[in-house]
Design an enzyme around this catalytic site. Sequence first.
Site, PDB file in Angstrom:
ATOM      1  N   SER A   1       1.211  -1.254   0.411  1.00 48.55           N
ATOM      2  CA  SER A   1      -0.266  -0.664  -0.414  1.00 48.55           C
ATOM      3  C   SER A   1       0.674   1.139   0.246  1.00 48.55           C
ATOM      4  O   SER A   1       1.397   1.411  -1.312  1.00 48.55           O
ATOM      5  CB  SER A   1      -0.558  -0.125   1.266  1.00 48.55           C
ATOM      6  OG  SER A   1      -2.149   1.031   1.198  1.00 48.55           O
TER       7      SER A   1
ATOM      8  N   ASP B   1      -8.497  -5.897  -5.458  1.00 46.72           N
ATOM      9  CA  ASP B   1      -7.988  -4.338  -4.807  1.00 46.72           C
ATOM     10  C   ASP B   1      -9.501  -3.320  -5.069  1.00 46.72           C
ATOM     11  O   ASP B   1      -8.659  -2.324  -6.273  1.00 46.72           O
ATOM     12  CB  ASP B   1      -6.439  -4.295  -4.712  1.00 46.72           C
ATOM     13  CG  ASP B   1      -6.433  -3.697  -3.704  1.00 46.72           C
ATOM     14  OD1 ASP B   1      -6.937  -2.740  -2.871  1.00 46.72           O
ATOM     15  OD2 ASP B   1      -5.280  -3.854  -3.353  1.00 46.72           O
TER      16      ASP B   1
ATOM     17  N   HIS C   1      -6.897  -6.112  -0.845  1.00 47.48           N
ATOM     18  CA  HIS C   1      -6.301  -5.621  -0.273  1.00 47.48           C
ATOM     19  C   HIS C   1      -4.953  -6.651   0.399  1.00 47.48           C
ATOM     20  O   HIS C   1      -4.355  -5.116   1.546  1.00 47.48           O
ATOM     21  CB  HIS C   1      -6.235  -4.277   0.105  1.00 47.48           C
ATOM     22  CG  HIS C   1      -4.970  -3.423   0.161  1.00 47.48           C
ATOM     23  ND1 HIS C   1      -4.113  -2.496  -0.494  1.00 47.48           N
ATOM     24  CD2 HIS C   1      -4.502  -2.408   1.352  1.00 47.48           C
ATOM     25  CE1 HIS C   1      -3.492  -1.374  -0.857  1.00 47.48           C
ATOM     26  NE2 HIS C   1      -4.122  -1.758   0.854  1.00 47.48           N
TER      27      HIS C   1
END
Length: 760
Positions: A349, A469, A499
């Site tokens: 991320s 995601d 994610h």
Amino acid sequence: MRYNQFSYIPTSLERAAEELKELGFDLDLQKTAKANLESFLRKLFFHYPDSDYPLSHLIAKNDMDALSFFQSEQELSKEVFDLLALQVLGFIPGVDFTEADAFLDKLAFPIHFDETEIIKHIHHLLATRCKSGMTLIDDLVSQGMLTMDNDYHFFNGKSLATFDTSQLIREVVYVEAPLDTDQDGQLDLIKVNIIRPQSQKPLPTLMTPSPYHQGINEVANDKKLYRMEKELVVKKRRQITVEDRDFIPLETQPCKLPIGQNLESFSYINSYSLNDYFLARGFANIYVSGVGTAGSTGFMTSGDYAQIESFKAVIDWLNGRATAYTSHSKTHQVRADWANGLVCTTGKSYLGTMSTGLATTGVDGLAMIIAESAISSWYNYYRENGLVCSPGGYPGEDLDVLTELTYSRNLLAGDYLRHNDHYQELLNQQSQALDRQSGDYNQFWHDRNYLKNAHQIKCDVVYTHGLQDWNVKPRQVYEIFNALPSTINKHLFLHQGEHVYMHNWQSIDFRESMNALLCQKLLGLANDFSLPEMIWQDNTCPQNWQERKVFGTSTIKELDLGQELLLIDNHYGEDEFKAYGKDFRASKAALFKGKANQALIDILLEEDLPINGEIVLQLKVKSSENKGLLSAQILDYGKKKRLGDLPIALTQSSIDNGQNFSREPLKELPFREDSYRVISKGFMNLQNRNNLSSIETIPNNKWMTVRLPLQPTIYHLEKGDTLRVILYTTDFEHTVRDNSNYALTIDLSQSQLIVPIASN
């Protein structure tokens, strides 16, 4: 379980015998295959003073235990080898399987018995994963088969866990960055947490650039969240222009301070278990949060090249090009005399995002990045096609909200007292610059777009990304991966999850593949390892990974949508609008069932549809007003078994990342029946229907041709499946919630779904 083994390096007989001897296995090319296998098995039971006892607990045949077999005159056969190999890897006869041959086929077992190749089979078996999720050699080392001598030991081109994680050095330094982001007249200092094994050899470094690691301010974050209920602004017709601006660091001076010895220490930091895995294998770990975080100075500039520079300065320090101090008092400097200067960045991320940004600087010393679920353009994270568009699961978030979350200097009361007033001024400037009112691309977002500098990347690149995601959407990796220079080594793992990290999944040997790559790049080991450029998780069955050549094909198939005129009403009743605003999940459930304000088209497939790339909706549309928001989702619709998007724990702590160090669960995506699967989605302000930089007017009740590109994906639909197309206006999870009374009309007779098709 099913084997998808990408990490094993094919090895010659001579090299296999040599590596086995280095591990202490007493094998001999002159011995029979049966004798070598017995010697190997007895070595596995190194904890036992009498190996007859554990050997008798294995079976060689359904009616004979292993001890009896090796004491007999019977010859070694495929049946015996396979049965013993399965048990050595932790599979239990009568529990995990009854018929070994059928079970081996189900596993896609990578070793095929040949009596003349027994040494190579044993070598391969050691490099093969056990039921627990560890390779057999890693499992043996974790039990103490090799001593922790703080030196490198390799097997099949990979480093083994022989560094003592009970005697780690934990220290803090403060790197001077060529920045003054808080405008206080002082160069910013960047706190660096270092964890390294004791070693006489220079160590490579795994660096996690994480703005979260020094703490997050959830209270400030929540106060800063924006209300999504607002009217869609009618924008003036115009052309947007931006310019590429090189980041210019400030000048720094050579440091003449004495070398300090007494460094700040720490006892614990929240670590990343993939880093822990490499820490036990001779790779230092460092965690850096960058400007504007607790322990550092500066302002949280959130995504621009000033923030990137604060991480780059640390790589410069590891290579002797920047100064670090023992403390904020700056009385002594400290040098990274323990480091070999070669760095790989890690993390998911925001962390992976910083890795991408760093790679685009071309900084010397950055040899490789492992960037998971990473952003390549911040505009595409918080905006889409001229719309404010929240990341999945986080309605109301924007980049300045993220600034509040990660500006952890305000968690230190003294820093808050001294600096908060000025911080609020800088934060307000950021809030204005991101232009939440229009949702348009501008210079602020261009300065946070790493794609324009992708040509400068020279390190090896590994990306992982989930095709489910909807936080960091698949377009982020699609665009950066396809923009990478052809001159570098690049790899992409596309999984069917959301994610999430994937290093501890049962079905893919990601850890071991990264081990082989990092030994090549950071330790200079000539291991001849070759990893496919792209590996995709098959969505049609459990635990199946396949090589792919490209992400995005030019071959297309046009699907007609029908002949009707469909009306999409934007307005909801007050109670329904409020309910969906409070719980966007309820709006999604209604949408997928056809109970929201929407147009719904079901297409029954008459043949397989292997999607690879960016689906485009080409629509003939008109709006009853001079504004319009268009949302679309594509579903694989109907009850059948599909992969879930969130991995579940198969075991709680079966993976040992060293020698009784940093244990973690083994995980996998479940395969179970459900009603639908989102394949892709997309959103557009119809004023941006031609391109991102052109703002057009919307003539009332006049037909427009719109091309709406959806999120790229690779997804295989089979003959007889139903492809559901959903067209609507407000998306309560992602877009602004404009409840004004307008409607869109779609002419299906002049509309198509354009699908990129994977070649055979």
